[in-house]
Scaffold this motif. Sequence first.
Motif, PDB file in Angstrom:
ATOM      1  N   ASN A 119       0.850  -1.184   0.000  1.00 18.04           N
ATOM      2  CA  ASN A 119       0.000   0.000   0.000  1.00 18.04           C
ATOM      3  C   ASN A 119       0.888   1.238   0.000  1.00 18.04           C
ATOM      4  O   ASN A 119       2.124   1.134  -0.056  1.00 18.04           O
ATOM      5  N   VAL A 120       0.263   2.408   0.071  1.00 22.13           N
ATOM      6  CA  VAL A 120       1.024   3.655   0.007  1.00 22.13           C
ATOM      7  C   VAL A 120       1.933   3.822   1.221  1.00 22.13           C
ATOM      8  O   VAL A 120       3.020   4.416   1.129  1.00 22.13           O
ATOM      9  N   ILE A 121       1.528   3.277   2.352  1.00 24.54           N
ATOM     10  CA  ILE A 121       2.371   3.349   3.553  1.00 24.54           C
ATOM     11  C   ILE A 121       3.642   2.535   3.352  1.00 24.54           C
ATOM     12  O   ILE A 121       4.745   2.975   3.701  1.00 24.54           O
ATOM     13  N   ASP A 122       3.493   1.367   2.761  1.00 21.50           N
ATOM     14  CA  ASP A 122       4.645   0.510   2.481  1.00 21.50           C
ATOM     15  C   ASP A 122       5.574   1.167   1.460  1.00 21.50           C
ATOM     16  O   ASP A 122       6.798   1.145   1.606  1.00 21.50           O
ATOM     17  N   LEU A 123       4.995   1.763   0.424  1.00 18.96           N
ATOM     18  CA  LEU A 123       5.797   2.467  -0.580  1.00 18.96           C
ATOM     19  C   LEU A 123       6.559   3.631   0.063  1.00 18.96           C
ATOM     20  O   LEU A 123       7.755   3.825  -0.205  1.00 18.96           O
ATOM     21  N   THR A 124       5.885   4.374   0.909  1.00 20.54           N
ATOM     22  CA  THR A 124       6.521   5.502   1.589  1.00 20.54           C
ATOM     23  C   THR A 124       7.691   5.031   2.446  1.00 20.54           C
ATOM     24  O   THR A 124       8.770   5.640   2.442  1.00 20.54           O
ATOM     25  N   ALA A 125       7.494   3.938   3.163  1.00 26.68           N
ATOM     26  CA  ALA A 125       8.547   3.408   4.029  1.00 26.68           C
ATOM     27  C   ALA A 125       9.745   2.930   3.224  1.00 26.68           C
ATOM     28  O   ALA A 125      10.900   3.236   3.553  1.00 26.68           O
ATOM     29  N   LYS A 126       9.480   2.186   2.144  1.00 22.75           N
ATOM     30  CA  LYS A 126      10.573   1.658   1.312  1.00 22.75           C
ATOM     31  C   LYS A 126      11.331   2.793   0.620  1.00 22.75           C
ATOM     32  O   LYS A 126      12.566   2.767   0.521  1.00 22.75           O
ATOM     33  N   LEU A 127      10.608   3.779   0.139  1.00 18.58           N
ATOM     34  CA  LEU A 127      11.244   4.888  -0.554  1.00 18.58           C
ATOM     35  C   LEU A 127      12.079   5.735   0.424  1.00 18.58           C
ATOM     36  O   LEU A 127      13.205   6.133   0.110  1.00 18.58           O
ATOM     37  N   SER A 128      11.537   5.968   1.602  1.00 21.74           N
ATOM     38  CA  SER A 128      12.277   6.720   2.626  1.00 21.74           C
ATOM     39  C   SER A 128      13.572   6.006   2.987  1.00 21.74           C
ATOM     40  O   SER A 128      14.639   6.635   3.100  1.00 21.74           O
ATOM     41  N   LYS A 129      13.490   4.700   3.164  1.00 20.26           N
ATOM     42  CA  LYS A 129      14.677   3.915   3.515  1.00 20.26           C
ATOM     43  C   LYS A 129      15.698   3.923   2.389  1.00 20.26           C
ATOM     44  O   LYS A 129      16.903   4.069   2.626  1.00 20.26           O
TER      45      LYS A 129
END
Length: 226
Positions: A110-120
Amino acid sequence: MREKLLSVFIDESGDFGEFEPHAPYYIVSMVLHDQGVDIQQSIKNFNSHLSNLGYLDHAVHTGPLIRRESIYKDDLAEDRKRLFNALFHFVRGLDIHYISVSVKKSECENVIDLTAKLSKAISNRLKDAADYIEHFDHIIIYYDNGQIELTKILTSVFNALFLNVEFRKVSPVDYKLFQVADLICTSKLMTLKMESGGFSRSESDFFENARAFKKNYLKHLEKLEL
């Protein structure tokens, strides 16, 4: 002693919507320029070249240029290729570096997972480049705020890792290095497509094939990667 300033021009490819097969990646590219290195003559020469090609005061948008979309839909193939080459040779002559990261959207729930992966991914890549970045007293981030989700990520990550960070909203037509970031994003996308199956028809028409793109363009751009 004069303050050492680092400019970081950022562009993205992709969005925070649901995964779609035609847009499988989210890519962020950052062009890093030491403001102590004068590039005004290179910019002047590039603007002159653009004017001679009939693109006065023009911001090059690499993806639509290759796909013959938007403002380039009526341009001849040879004119579009000349414009791409003008930008490419401008980049090759600059004393700059770049960083690029990508995330497979199919691997994000989901968008939360995408945000987390991109931030990392952004954080890790900036940490890898910290020896270079930390030589500067002040970091100025240039982004057009095209996607608020990315703006929030950039603000959080840069301020967590570095001191004296400033953000400025920009328009691509005003800064040539923003257009360079756009070129890097597009090149990264084509590299990922090469690795996972090949070019689209429009990309093959423009570059002949993936091998020619890698030989004539990509290998030269990769020399600038930090």
